[in-house]
Design a protein around this motif. Sequence first.
Motif, short mmCIF file in Angstrom:
data_model
loop_
_atom_site.label_atom_id
_atom_site.label_comp_id
_atom_site.label_asym_id
_atom_site.label_seq_id
_atom_site.Cartn_x
_atom_site.Cartn_y
_atom_site.Cartn_z
N ALA A 138 39.94 6.27 -27.51
CA ALA A 138 39.86 6.47 -25.98
C ALA A 138 40.52 5.37 -25.44
O ALA A 138 40.54 4.20 -25.89
N THR A 139 41.14 5.49 -24.26
CA THR A 139 41.54 4.63 -23.55
C THR A 139 41.02 4.82 -21.92
O THR A 139 40.39 5.78 -21.68
N GLU A 140 41.83 4.04 -20.95
CA GLU A 140 41.34 4.16 -19.87
C GLU A 140 41.68 5.50 -19.10
O GLU A 140 41.12 6.19 -18.08
N THR A 141 42.69 6.31 -19.57
CA THR A 141 42.74 7.47 -19.09
C THR A 141 42.41 8.73 -19.65
O THR A 141 42.92 9.82 -19.51
N THR A 142 41.66 8.48 -20.83
CA THR A 142 41.15 9.65 -21.45
C THR A 142 40.55 10.46 -20.47
O THR A 142 39.58 10.26 -19.98
N ASP A 143 40.70 11.71 -20.76
CA ASP A 143 40.14 12.86 -19.88
C ASP A 143 38.55 12.94 -20.45
O ASP A 143 38.41 13.49 -21.56
N LYS A 144 37.78 12.69 -19.45
CA LYS A 144 36.11 12.98 -19.78
C LYS A 144 35.53 14.34 -19.46
O LYS A 144 34.27 14.49 -19.50
N GLN A 145 36.26 15.02 -18.88
CA GLN A 145 35.89 16.18 -18.37
C GLN A 145 35.42 17.23 -19.46
O GLN A 145 36.17 17.78 -20.49
N GLY A 146 34.31 17.86 -19.45
CA GLY A 146 34.08 18.80 -20.41
C GLY A 146 33.79 18.36 -21.73
O GLY A 146 33.73 19.13 -22.71
N PHE A 147 33.36 17.01 -21.99
CA PHE A 147 33.02 16.70 -23.46
C PHE A 147 31.67 16.52 -23.62
O PHE A 147 30.78 16.37 -22.55
N THR A 148 31.39 16.57 -25.06
CA THR A 148 29.89 16.38 -25.56
C THR A 148 29.63 14.96 -25.61
O THR A 148 30.63 14.29 -26.62
#
Length: 207
Positions: A138-148
Motif C-alpha cells: 500500500a501507498t498513499e495513492t492505493t485505491d481503498k474503494q470496495g476492499f475487505t
Amino acid sequence: MKTVFADLHYFPNLEYFCAILESDKLVLDPRSIYQRKSFFNRTQIRLANKVETLSVPIVGRRPRIPLGEIEIDYRQKWQKVHLRGIQSAYGKTPFFEFIFPYFVALFEQEYKLLWDLNLQVLTICLKIMQWPVNLEIATETTDKQGFTDIRGLLMPGSHFSQRDIYHPVAYVQNFGLDFEPNLSILDLLFAEGPQAKSILQASSKKH
C-alpha cells in the motif's frame, strides 16, 4: 476482483489464510502501526509435548512505529532456534524433505527489517500452495474503494471461535492424539504439502 487489506504476519496461522482465501489481490500496508503481542513477530508450532511460540526478537521497545520500520535483533541467535524447533516439530512429516530447504535458505539471509522477512515468508508459503494471489504494498495513492479490511482483526489475545472465518477441519498432525487447530501454516504445509489449500477451503466458514 476481490481485494483484501491484511496485516503481515510471521508464518501466519490457518485463520489468516481462510480470511484471504477468496481474494485476488492482497494489499499489505507497511505504514500500519506496530502492536505489541501481535502476530507480526510470532507464530505457533506443535512440538511433542506442547504448542510452542516462536518469536522473532526486535530491536528496542518500539512504541508507535510503522511496521515497515521494525528492525530484527540479530544479537540473539533466533534463526537457529526457529530452524531447530521446526525440525523437531516436523522432521518426520510427509513433506518435510520437500519444504524444509525453503526455510533453511530463508534463515540463512539476514533481513534488516522484519517486514521484508515476513513478506518473503508469505511469498514462499503461497508458492508452495500454488496460490496465485497478487501481493501489493500500500501507498498513499492505493485505491481503498470496495476492499475487505481485516487489519487488526486477528490478534493472539482473541480466539478464532469469536469470529466467523475459520472452522477447524482436522488433518494428520505429527504429535498428539487430539487435533490442535489454527497453528502456523507450517503445521499444515508439512502435513499436506501442495494440498494444504484444499484443507483451508474446507476450513473456511464461507465454504
